[in-house]
Design a protein around this motif. Sequence first.
Motif, mmCIF file in Angstrom:
data_model
loop_
_atom_site.group_PDB
_atom_site.id
_atom_site.type_symbol
_atom_site.label_atom_id
_atom_site.label_comp_id
_atom_site.label_asym_id
_atom_site.label_seq_id
_atom_site.Cartn_x
_atom_site.Cartn_y
_atom_site.Cartn_z
ATOM 1 N N PHE A 130 0.847 -1.199 0.000
ATOM 2 C CA PHE A 130 0.000 0.000 0.000
ATOM 3 C C PHE A 130 0.878 1.243 0.000
ATOM 4 C CE2 PHE A 130 -1.936 -3.436 2.532
ATOM 5 C CZ PHE A 130 -2.925 -3.799 1.633
ATOM 6 N N TYR A 131 0.451 2.246 -0.749
ATOM 7 C CA TYR A 131 1.253 3.458 -0.933
ATOM 8 C C TYR A 131 0.396 4.695 -0.755
ATOM 9 C CZ TYR A 131 4.955 0.557 -2.822
ATOM 10 O OH TYR A 131 5.945 -0.372 -2.965
ATOM 11 N N GLU A 132 1.071 5.761 -0.358
ATOM 12 C CA GLU A 132 0.492 7.105 -0.365
ATOM 13 C C GLU A 132 1.325 7.863 -1.389
ATOM 14 O OE1 GLU A 132 0.859 10.416 2.831
ATOM 15 O OE2 GLU A 132 -0.855 9.119 3.372
ATOM 16 N N GLY A 133 0.747 8.037 -2.569
ATOM 17 C CA GLY A 133 1.544 8.570 -3.669
ATOM 18 C C GLY A 133 2.603 7.538 -4.021
ATOM 19 N N ASP A 134 3.873 7.947 -3.971
ATOM 20 C CA ASP A 134 4.980 7.028 -4.247
ATOM 21 C C ASP A 134 5.602 6.466 -2.973
ATOM 22 O OD1 ASP A 134 4.717 7.356 -6.943
ATOM 23 O OD2 ASP A 134 6.260 8.898 -7.115
ATOM 24 N N ARG A 135 5.118 6.908 -1.818
ATOM 25 C CA ARG A 135 5.708 6.504 -0.540
ATOM 26 C C ARG A 135 5.063 5.221 -0.019
ATOM 27 N NH1 ARG A 135 4.838 7.072 4.860
ATOM 28 N NH2 ARG A 135 2.888 8.207 4.612
ATOM 29 N N PRO A 136 5.891 4.184 0.227
ATOM 30 C CA PRO A 136 5.325 2.954 0.800
ATOM 31 C C PRO A 136 4.823 3.214 2.214
ATOM 32 C CG PRO A 136 7.703 2.705 0.365
ATOM 33 C CD PRO A 136 7.319 4.089 -0.009
ATOM 34 N N LEU A 137 3.650 2.672 2.532
ATOM 35 C CA LEU A 137 3.085 2.822 3.872
ATOM 36 C C LEU A 137 3.496 1.666 4.767
ATOM 37 C CD1 LEU A 137 -0.522 3.974 2.919
ATOM 38 C CD2 LEU A 137 1.331 5.382 3.831
ATOM 39 N N ARG A 138 3.707 1.970 6.050
ATOM 40 C CA ARG A 138 4.031 0.970 7.055
ATOM 41 C C ARG A 138 2.747 0.563 7.768
ATOM 42 N NH1 ARG A 138 8.235 2.294 10.967
ATOM 43 N NH2 ARG A 138 6.613 3.672 11.703
ATOM 44 N N ALA A 139 2.755 -0.583 8.378
ATOM 45 C CA ALA A 139 1.573 -1.105 9.069
ATOM 46 C C ALA A 139 1.037 -0.104 10.089
ATOM 47 C CB ALA A 139 1.904 -2.433 9.752
ATOM 48 N N GLU A 140 1.950 0.554 10.801
ATOM 49 C CA GLU A 140 1.540 1.482 11.862
ATOM 50 C C GLU A 140 0.803 2.704 11.315
ATOM 51 O OE1 GLU A 140 4.685 -1.161 12.888
ATOM 52 O OE2 GLU A 140 4.697 0.378 11.339
ATOM 53 N N GLU A 141 0.909 2.957 10.034
ATOM 54 C CA GLU A 141 0.272 4.125 9.431
ATOM 55 C C GLU A 141 -1.138 3.835 8.919
ATOM 56 O OE1 GLU A 141 3.573 6.669 7.279
ATOM 57 O OE2 GLU A 141 3.763 4.543 6.730
ATOM 58 N N LEU A 142 -1.570 2.609 8.990
ATOM 59 C CA LEU A 142 -2.865 2.242 8.424
ATOM 60 C C LEU A 142 -3.939 2.136 9.495
ATOM 61 C CD1 LEU A 142 -1.629 -0.510 5.975
ATOM 62 C CD2 LEU A 142 -2.440 1.768 5.372
ATOM 63 N N GLU A 143 -5.087 2.702 9.190
ATOM 64 C CA GLU A 143 -6.252 2.588 10.086
ATOM 65 C C GLU A 143 -6.967 1.252 9.869
ATOM 66 O OE1 GLU A 143 -7.267 4.784 12.428
ATOM 67 O OE2 GLU A 143 -5.461 5.942 11.990
ATOM 68 N N ASP A 144 -7.009 0.807 8.637
ATOM 69 C CA ASP A 144 -7.703 -0.431 8.277
ATOM 70 C C ASP A 144 -6.997 -1.613 8.939
ATOM 71 O OD1 ASP A 144 -8.461 -2.828 6.998
ATOM 72 O OD2 ASP A 144 -8.796 -1.826 5.077
ATOM 73 N N PRO A 145 -7.674 -2.334 9.862
ATOM 74 C CA PRO A 145 -7.000 -3.430 10.570
ATOM 75 C C PRO A 145 -6.607 -4.586 9.648
ATOM 76 C CG PRO A 145 -9.343 -3.454 11.060
ATOM 77 C CD PRO A 145 -9.071 -2.192 10.270
ATOM 78 N N PHE A 146 -7.316 -4.753 8.565
ATOM 79 C CA PHE A 146 -7.022 -5.868 7.664
ATOM 80 C C PHE A 146 -5.779 -5.580 6.826
ATOM 81 C CE2 PHE A 146 -11.587 -5.571 8.450
ATOM 82 C CZ PHE A 146 -11.735 -6.714 9.228
ATOM 83 N N ARG A 147 -5.688 -4.368 6.320
ATOM 84 C CA ARG A 147 -4.475 -3.987 5.589
ATOM 85 C C ARG A 147 -3.278 -3.932 6.538
ATOM 86 N NH1 ARG A 147 -5.441 0.184 0.639
ATOM 87 N NH2 ARG A 147 -6.735 -1.247 -0.575
ATOM 88 N N ARG A 148 -3.520 -3.483 7.758
ATOM 89 C CA ARG A 148 -2.444 -3.467 8.754
ATOM 90 C C ARG A 148 -1.988 -4.910 9.023
ATOM 91 N NH1 ARG A 148 -4.740 -0.307 12.341
ATOM 92 N NH2 ARG A 148 -5.629 -1.997 13.560
ATOM 93 N N GLY A 149 -2.948 -5.835 9.031
ATOM 94 C CA GLY A 149 -2.625 -7.239 9.217
ATOM 95 C C GLY A 149 -1.773 -7.790 8.083
ATOM 96 N N VAL A 150 -2.110 -7.409 6.854
ATOM 97 C CA VAL A 150 -1.315 -7.847 5.700
ATOM 98 C C VAL A 150 0.130 -7.413 5.872
ATOM 99 C CG1 VAL A 150 -0.930 -7.458 3.228
ATOM 100 C CG2 VAL A 150 -3.240 -7.930 4.062
ATOM 101 N N LEU A 151 0.333 -6.149 6.228
ATOM 102 C CA LEU A 151 1.694 -5.628 6.370
ATOM 103 C C LEU A 151 2.414 -6.208 7.584
ATOM 104 C CD1 LEU A 151 1.322 -1.902 5.295
ATOM 105 C CD2 LEU A 151 2.125 -3.851 3.950
#
Length: 174
Positions: A130-151
Amino acid sequence: MLELAILGFLYDAPLHGYELRKRITALTGHVRPVAESTLYPTIKRLEKSGFLVRTTEPGAVAAPRHVLSLTDEGGRELRRQLAEPAQRDITDENRWFTVLAFLRHLDDAAAQAAVLRRRLAFLEEPASFFYEGDRPLRAEELEDPFRRGVLTIARATSRAELTWLRDTLVSLGG
């Protein structure tokens, strides 16, 4: 990867098609099931290339069984594919596991280490699903628990693999 799996399993021992299919399914089937419509044409292509030979043995009940064996040329092809895996074989986890399952058949420790170094370099690159623009997102930056789980799961898996890769490279002397 089907071709590599066929060559790799037959390097271990001659097998009939059904047993070969079972072993490939055990290795990759939970993600990519192997259909007979894919397996048998691949076997025929490998036979035509001189990598396999087929012999007929009496069946346990009635029908004869076709047993597949790797030729010397097939062994050389297996080692070539292991020494020079395509980039997607390094970056795709399921393809990587197929390479890894048979890497022991590459007798040269330096060649084995070269393949492992390619995987290590891939894993050391910053990446995310998952990215914000070109910046890769870290698990700690995600609100969605499922996407956070993936990371979170991916990070734990990557850390374990990185540790194993580094330890194995040391043991191989590379």
